[in-house]
Motif scaffolding. Structure first.
Motif, PDB file in Angstrom:
ATOM      1  N   ILE A   1       4.359  43.416  38.883  1.00 52.13           N
ATOM      2  CA  ILE A   1       5.346  44.488  38.725  1.00 52.13           C
ATOM      3  C   ILE A   1       6.586  43.973  38.024  1.00 52.13           C
ATOM      4  O   ILE A   1       7.132  44.635  37.119  1.00 52.13           O
ATOM      5  CB  ILE A   1       5.691  45.092  40.099  1.00 52.13           C
ATOM      6  N   ARG A   2       7.045  42.794  38.406  1.00 58.09           N
ATOM      7  CA  ARG A   2       8.258  42.251  37.790  1.00 58.09           C
ATOM      8  C   ARG A   2       8.044  41.928  36.307  1.00 58.09           C
ATOM      9  O   ARG A   2       8.999  41.963  35.524  1.00 58.09           O
ATOM     10  CB  ARG A   2       8.729  41.014  38.544  1.00 58.09           C
ATOM     11  N   ARG A   3       6.806  41.626  35.942  1.00 58.63           N
ATOM     12  CA  ARG A   3       6.506  41.373  34.528  1.00 58.63           C
ATOM     13  C   ARG A   3       6.251  42.659  33.748  1.00 58.63           C
ATOM     14  O   ARG A   3       6.072  42.610  32.529  1.00 58.63           O
ATOM     15  CB  ARG A   3       5.288  40.448  34.407  1.00 58.63           C
ATOM     16  N   GLY A   4       6.209  43.782  34.463  1.00 58.77           N
ATOM     17  CA  GLY A   4       5.998  45.060  33.793  1.00 58.77           C
ATOM     18  C   GLY A   4       4.557  45.333  33.425  1.00 58.77           C
ATOM     19  O   GLY A   4       4.288  46.167  32.558  1.00 58.77           O
ATOM     20  N   GLU A   5       3.633  44.671  34.098  1.00 58.81           N
ATOM     21  CA  GLU A   5       2.212  44.843  33.782  1.00 58.81           C
ATOM     22  C   GLU A   5       1.648  46.008  34.598  1.00 58.81           C
ATOM     23  O   GLU A   5       0.852  45.839  35.530  1.00 58.81           O
ATOM     24  CB  GLU A   5       1.461  43.550  34.079  1.00 58.81           C
ATOM     25  N   MET A   6       2.057  47.213  34.233  1.00 57.81           N
ATOM     26  CA  MET A   6       1.694  48.382  35.012  1.00 57.81           C
ATOM     27  C   MET A   6       0.202  48.689  34.948  1.00 57.81           C
ATOM     28  O   MET A   6      -0.398  49.123  35.931  1.00 57.81           O
ATOM     29  CB  MET A   6       2.493  49.599  34.542  1.00 57.81           C
ATOM     30  N   ASP A   7      -0.400  48.478  33.811  1.00 57.34           N
ATOM     31  CA  ASP A   7      -1.841  48.737  33.695  1.00 57.34           C
ATOM     32  C   ASP A   7      -2.628  47.832  34.631  1.00 57.34           C
ATOM     33  O   ASP A   7      -3.593  48.267  35.283  1.00 57.34           O
ATOM     34  CB  ASP A   7      -2.302  48.531  32.247  1.00 57.34           C
ATOM     35  N   GLN A   8      -2.244  46.577  34.700  1.00 56.37           N
ATOM     36  CA  GLN A   8      -2.916  45.640  35.593  1.00 56.37           C
ATOM     37  C   GLN A   8      -2.692  46.022  37.051  1.00 56.37           C
ATOM     38  O   GLN A   8      -3.616  45.932  37.871  1.00 56.37           O
ATOM     39  CB  GLN A   8      -2.398  44.227  35.338  1.00 56.37           C
ATOM     40  N   VAL A   9      -1.483  46.447  37.368  1.00 57.56           N
ATOM     41  CA  VAL A   9      -1.173  46.862  38.742  1.00 57.56           C
ATOM     42  C   VAL A   9      -2.025  48.069  39.132  1.00 57.56           C
ATOM     43  O   VAL A   9      -2.606  48.117  40.221  1.00 57.56           O
ATOM     44  CB  VAL A   9       0.323  47.199  38.874  1.00 57.56           C
ATOM     45  N   ILE A  10      -2.109  49.046  38.254  1.00 60.70           N
ATOM     46  CA  ILE A  10      -2.884  50.262  38.549  1.00 60.70           C
ATOM     47  C   ILE A  10      -4.362  49.923  38.729  1.00 60.70           C
ATOM     48  O   ILE A  10      -5.009  50.399  39.677  1.00 60.70           O
ATOM     49  CB  ILE A  10      -2.691  51.296  37.429  1.00 60.70           C
ATOM     50  N   THR A  11      -4.902  49.115  37.847  1.00 63.29           N
ATOM     51  CA  THR A  11      -6.318  48.750  37.938  1.00 63.29           C
ATOM     52  C   THR A  11      -6.622  47.998  39.231  1.00 63.29           C
ATOM     53  O   THR A  11      -7.602  48.295  39.933  1.00 63.29           O
ATOM     54  CB  THR A  11      -6.719  47.881  36.735  1.00 63.29           C
TER      55      THR A  11
ATOM     56  N   ALA B   1       3.040  52.980  40.467  1.00 62.96           N
ATOM     57  CA  ALA B   1       2.932  52.275  39.188  1.00 62.96           C
ATOM     58  C   ALA B   1       2.635  53.247  38.051  1.00 62.96           C
ATOM     59  O   ALA B   1       3.151  53.090  36.934  1.00 62.96           O
ATOM     60  CB  ALA B   1       1.842  51.210  39.275  1.00 62.96           C
ATOM     61  N   PHE B   2       1.821  54.251  38.320  1.00 57.90           N
ATOM     62  CA  PHE B   2       1.513  55.243  37.295  1.00 57.90           C
ATOM     63  C   PHE B   2       2.755  56.040  36.924  1.00 57.90           C
ATOM     64  O   PHE B   2       3.001  56.321  35.741  1.00 57.90           O
ATOM     65  CB  PHE B   2       0.416  56.184  37.796  1.00 57.90           C
ATOM     66  N   ALA B   3       3.569  56.374  37.920  1.00 56.60           N
ATOM     67  CA  ALA B   3       4.819  57.085  37.639  1.00 56.60           C
ATOM     68  C   ALA B   3       5.786  56.213  36.850  1.00 56.60           C
ATOM     69  O   ALA B   3       6.465  56.684  35.934  1.00 56.60           O
ATOM     70  CB  ALA B   3       5.464  57.543  38.946  1.00 56.60           C
TER      71      ALA B   3
ATOM     72  N   TYR C   1      13.574  48.249  40.816  1.00 56.37           N
ATOM     73  CA  TYR C   1      14.350  47.196  40.173  1.00 56.37           C
ATOM     74  C   TYR C   1      13.807  46.876  38.784  1.00 56.37           C
ATOM     75  O   TYR C   1      14.555  46.538  37.871  1.00 56.37           O
ATOM     76  CB  TYR C   1      14.345  45.929  41.028  1.00 56.37           C
ATOM     77  N   ALA C   2      12.491  46.965  38.619  1.00 55.02           N
ATOM     78  CA  ALA C   2      11.872  46.630  37.339  1.00 55.02           C
ATOM     79  C   ALA C   2      11.879  47.801  36.371  1.00 55.02           C
ATOM     80  O   ALA C   2      11.481  47.646  35.219  1.00 55.02           O
ATOM     81  CB  ALA C   2      10.430  46.169  37.564  1.00 55.02           C
ATOM     82  N   TYR C   3      12.323  48.956  36.837  1.00 56.91           N
ATOM     83  CA  TYR C   3      12.213  50.153  36.003  1.00 56.91           C
ATOM     84  C   TYR C   3      13.075  50.051  34.753  1.00 56.91           C
ATOM     85  O   TYR C   3      12.605  50.283  33.643  1.00 56.91           O
ATOM     86  CB  TYR C   3      12.614  51.380  36.815  1.00 56.91           C
ATOM     87  N   GLU C   4      14.342  49.682  34.904  1.00 57.68           N
ATOM     88  CA  GLU C   4      15.233  49.611  33.749  1.00 57.68           C
ATOM     89  C   GLU C   4      14.820  48.511  32.760  1.00 57.68           C
ATOM     90  O   GLU C   4      14.710  48.769  31.572  1.00 57.68           O
ATOM     91  CB  GLU C   4      16.677  49.400  34.211  1.00 57.68           C
ATOM     92  N   PRO C   5      14.558  47.281  33.235  1.00 57.92           N
ATOM     93  CA  PRO C   5      14.089  46.260  32.293  1.00 57.92           C
ATOM     94  C   PRO C   5      12.791  46.655  31.609  1.00 57.92           C
ATOM     95  O   PRO C   5      12.597  46.385  30.435  1.00 57.92           O
ATOM     96  CB  PRO C   5      13.887  45.027  33.192  1.00 57.92           C
ATOM     97  N   LEU C   6      11.910  47.296  32.349  1.00 62.93           N
ATOM     98  CA  LEU C   6      10.645  47.707  31.766  1.00 62.93           C
ATOM     99  C   LEU C   6      10.873  48.748  30.677  1.00 62.93           C
ATOM    100  O   LEU C   6      10.267  48.697  29.607  1.00 62.93           O
ATOM    101  CB  LEU C   6       9.733  48.282  32.857  1.00 62.93           C
ATOM    102  N   THR C   7      11.769  49.672  30.920  1.00 62.04           N
ATOM    103  CA  THR C   7      12.062  50.700  29.928  1.00 62.04           C
ATOM    104  C   THR C   7      12.640  50.081  28.665  1.00 62.04           C
ATOM    105  O   THR C   7      12.248  50.419  27.540  1.00 62.04           O
ATOM    106  CB  THR C   7      13.052  51.727  30.500  1.00 62.04           C
TER     107      THR C   7
END
Length: 236
Positions: free
Chosen positions: A58-68, A87-89, A211-217
């Motif tokens: 999550i901290r690395r922004g790997e949302m696809d990996q998290v969802i899978t 994670a999808f949201a 916390y990761a939302y802004e950096p990820l964006t």
């Protein structure tokens, strides 16, 4: 063998109300077995520990990996469904409110599963007690009514038979009620512990996603701009 014989005689002497109490007892035992299996065998207090495995991704922004990963583990870990929803949201840039709403929706559903049918044990315990009391009153009424019109020589035997019916109904009602109420307390405590573990795991994931939302964006915007510049260079 002697015990079973005495038990059968006591059941016979208890009168009609022994049968409703027996039905209540069988129902409560069935619920106790099903809930014990669901809460102690199928569910473990490990959801918070499971959620910790998603922190780095999550901290690395790997949302696809998290969802899978979450979807693959959702059958054994209820918190995984909440992780996948959050994670999808986050992946769709829904914002903190949407992340929280999607996760809360799943957590509420999973918490509701923990309390299925457990509340019936208190109802069945109380009904068993009251049914035993009803059997007691019925036996006493029958006893005194019989004595009122009986021959003096038969009064003692009729009175003792009525009192026996009353006491057997009372005893059996308590025998059915006490295990149901004890099991309710144990199962409810287990359900509360599982709910705390599940909610704590969900809260940790929500905090990481928030916390990761802004950096990820910012990262996604930067990546999109870089792709756009490369496309412009190719077209030029």
């Amino acid at each position: 063998m002697e015990f079973l014989t005495k038990l059968a005689l006591a059941f016979e002497h208890g009168g009609f109300w022994m049968w409703p109490i027996l039905l209540i007892q069988v129902s409560s035992i069935a619920i106790m077995i099903e809930r014990a299996y669901a809460l102690f065998v199928r569910r473990k207090i490990s959801q918070t520990q499971f959620a910790l495995g998603f922190e780095e991704s999550i901290r690395r922004g790997e949302m696809d990996q998290v969802i899978t990963k979450a979807q693959a583990a959702s059958a054994q870990n209820p918190v995984a469904r909440a992780i996948a929803a959050g994670a999808f949201a986050a992946k769709n840039l829904g914002g903190k409110e949407e992340i929280q709403g999607k996760m809360d929706e799943v957590l509420l559903e999973e918490n509701a599963h923990l309390d299925h049918r457990t509340g019936f044990l208190t109802m069945l315990g109380n009904v068993a007690t009251l049914t035993g009391l009803l059997g007691t009153i019925s036996g006493m009424i029958k006893s005194f009514a019989a004595v009122a019109f009986a021959n003096p020589a038969d009064k003692a035997s009729l009175l003792s038979a009525g009192i026996s019916e009353a006491m057997n109904a009372t005893a059996y009602g308590l025998i059915a009620a006490i295990p149901a109420l004890v099991a309710y307390a144990i199962l409810q405590n287990r359900a509360n512990r599982l709910a705390e573990d599940l909610n704590q795991g969900g809260l940790k994931v929500y905090n990481w996603l928030s916390y990761a939302y802004e950096p990820l964006t910012a990262y996604q915007i930067k990546t999109a701009n870089a792709k756009s510049e490369r496309n412009n260079e190719i077209n030029a």
